[in-house]
Design an enzyme around this catalytic site. Structure first.
Site, short mmCIF file in Angstrom:
data_model
loop_
_atom_site.label_atom_id
_atom_site.label_comp_id
_atom_site.label_asym_id
_atom_site.label_seq_id
_atom_site.Cartn_x
_atom_site.Cartn_y
_atom_site.Cartn_z
CB VAL A 166 -0.94 0.02 1.22
CG1 VAL A 166 -1.79 1.28 1.22
CG2 VAL A 166 -1.83 -1.22 1.23
CG ASP A 206 -8.63 -8.95 9.89
OD1 ASP A 206 -8.47 -9.47 11.00
OD2 ASP A 206 -7.69 -8.61 9.15
#
Length: 432
Positions: free
Chosen positions: A122, A273
Site C-alpha cells: 500500500v 477483521d
C-alpha cells in the site's frame, strides 16, 4: 495469450521446485532438531510465503476444524513480507492502466509504502484531481502462486490422510476448497471494492453519520490495483489520543459496535477483521472502517443465536448459553441442554470470577483459548459450528479488547445505547 499461458506454466513449475526445496529443508530440520509438528509446519509455511501464510492464518482462526496445538501455534504466523521496490509498483500501474499516462492519473505517489503484507503493498498518493488516496497494489504472480500452492496443498492433504488417518483434521479436501474460495476473493480487488460499496450503501441507507468507509475511485482501480480515499486518524487502542478526539470514548466504541452488528443483518457480508489497524478514530470524530479484503457470511439465525449467547454469558445464564450454542451449530445428536449447560459452567466459572468485565483477558492468546475451549465443549456434544462462526466470535473478542481500553469501568453489553440485542427473541421461546 499463449505466451501468457506459457509464462504462467513456467512460473508454476518454478514454484513447485521452490516448494520442494523448502519441504526438503523442513525434513532435514525435523530429523536433526526434532521440533513439534505444529511448530515445524508454521515455520515452513512462513518460509513458503503468501499462500501458506494465509493458510496458517486460516488455521489459527478456525478452531472448529483444526487441532488445538496447530491453532495455537499458528497464532504466531507472520503477515509481514519484504518491501517491494517502487519500480515494481510503477510497472503494475503501467500494465493495469495501459494506454493511459500515469502522470495523468496520479499527481504524486509516495515511494515508501505505508504497509506491505503477503497479498499487496500500500502506497499513499495524490490524484491528478487533488484527492489524497491510498493505492493497494497486488504483489507479483499472486494468483499463479495461489493456484499452484493450493494444488500442492490438495495433494499433500490426500497423502496426509493416508499416512496419518487418526490425525484430527476433518474433511481436508473441503477445507482446501474453502481456503481457495476465500483467498481467490482476497486477491480480487474488484470484489473488495464491491464489499466497500455494499458497506457504504448500508451506511447511507441507515443514515449513519458516525462511521465512514473509504471511497473507491473506480476509474483508478482494477483487479490488481485498488485506489481508495485516504483516511487520517488513530487506532482505537491508542486511548490517550482517542480522548483528544472524543469526549466519551465509550460512545465511540458503541457507535462502532452498533454499526458492525447492523451490518450483519443488512449487508451481504460482514467485515471479519476489525482489529486495531482496521478500525480507527478519524480527526473529525468519525470512525473509519478500512480493509474489506476479509469478509464473512452468516445466516441471520446464527448471528442472533450468537448475540443471545453473549448476553447469556454476561448474565452467567448457562442454560440459555447451552440452548443458543445449539442454535449456533449443527448436530445430528439428541443433546440434553442441561448437560451441555453444566459443561459450559465448568468452562466459564473460572473465567468470569466476580466481575463480568474480567470475562476475557487482554492477552490475545488467552482470548483465543476461550474460543478454543468453547468449541471443544461443543465438539464433545457433537456440535459442528459454521465455518464463519470463528470469524464472528473472533470479532467479538476484538471488541472486548477495545472495551478494556475505551470503557474499562463500563458494562458495555448492559448499556442501553448498544442495540445489538434489540428485537432478538430469547432462545427459550425458540426451542421447545
Amino acid at each position: 495469450m499463449r505466451t501468457k499461458q506459457l509464462l504462467a506454466g513456467l512460473r508454476s513449475v518454478a514454484r513447485i521446485g521452490e516448494t520442494a526445496v523448502v519441504a526438503v529443508k523442513a525434513g532435514v530440520k525435523y530429523a536433526t532438531e526434532k521440533p513439534s509438528n505444529a511448530r515445524l509446519m508454521r515455520e515452513t509455511f512462513e518460509e513458503l510465503g503468501s499462500t501458506y501464510i494465509k493458510l496458517g492464518q486460516f488455521i489459527a482462526s478456525t478452531p472448529s476444524l483444526f487441532p488445538r496445538e496447530y491453532v495455537e501455534e499458528f497464532q504466531k504466523c507472520l503477515d509481514q513480507t519484504p518491501v517491494l521496490p517502487f519500480a515494481y509498483i510503477e510497472q503494475v500501474l503501467q500494465e493495469e492502466f495501459a494506454g493511459r499516462n500515469i502522470a495523468d492519473i496520479f499527481q504524486s505517489i509516495e515511494q515508501t509504502p505505508l504497509a506491505s503484507a503477503s497479498i499487496a503493498q500500500v502506497h499513499a498518493a495524490v490524484l491528478k484531481t487533488g484527492e489524497n488516496v491510498v493505492i493497494k497494489v497486488q504483489k507479483p504472480n499472486v494468483e499463479t502462486i495461489l493456484y499452484t500452492d493450493l494444488g500442492v496443498v490438495h495433494l499433500a492433504t490426500k497423502m496426509l490422510e493416508k499416512a496419518m488417518p487418526k490425525i484430527k483434521f476433518a474433511s481436508l479436501s473441503d477445507i482446501v476448497d474453502e481456503i481457495k474460495t476465500r483467498m481467490v476473493r482476497e486477491v480480487d480487488f474488484i470484489e473488495e471494492a464491491q464489499n466497500l460499496e455494499d458497506f457504504t450503501d448500508y451506511l447511507n441507507l441507515t443514515k449513519n453519520q458516525y462511521v465512514i468507509a473509504p471511497k473507491v475511485y473506480h476509474q483508478c482501480s482494477t483487479r490488481r490495483v485498488l485506489t481508495m480515499q485516504r483516511l487520517y486518524g488513530v487506532p482505537l487502542t491508542d486511548f490517550e489520543v482517542v480522548k483528544k478526539y472524543a469526549r466519551d470514548p465509550s460512545q465511540v466504541l458503541i457507535s462502532a459496535m452498533n454499526t458492525w452488528f447492523g451490518s450483519l443483518m443488512m449487508c451481504k457480508s460482514f467485515h471479519a477483521d476489525l482489529h486495531a489497524g482496521n478500525l480507527m478514530l478519524l480527526e473529525d470524530g468519525r470512525i473509519g472502517f478500512i480493509d474489506f479484503g476479509i469478509v464473512g457470511q452468516l445466516q441471520s439465525e446464527v448471528w442472533a443465536a450468537c448475540m443471545r449467547f453473549m448476553d447469556a454469558l454476561q448474565h452467567t445464564d448457562y442454560h440459555n448459553m447451552a440452548i443458543n450454542m445449539l442454535q449456533m451449530g449443527m448436530t445430528s445428536k439428541n443433546i440434553d441442554p442441561q448437560v451441555l449447560a453444566q459443561d459450559l459452567e465448568r468452562l466459564f466459572s473460572g473465567v468470569l470470577i466476580a466481575d463480568p468485565q474480567q470475562l476475557l483477558t487482554s492477552n490475545p492468546a488467552d482470548l483465543n483459548d476461550i474460543m478454543l475451549d468453547m468449541v471443544a465443549v461443543g465438539e464433545r456434544h457433537g456440535i459442528r459450528f459454521p465455518r464463519d462462526f470463528a470469524l464472528l466470535f473472533k470479532q467479538m473478542l476484538y471488541f472486548d479488547r477495545f472495551m478494556r481500553v475505551l470503557a474499562p469501568y463500563t458494562d458495555i453489553y448492559a448499556d442501553s445505547r448498544l442495540k445489538m440485542l434489540q428485537n432478538i427473541e430469547p432462545a427459550s421461546k425458540l426451542i421447545h
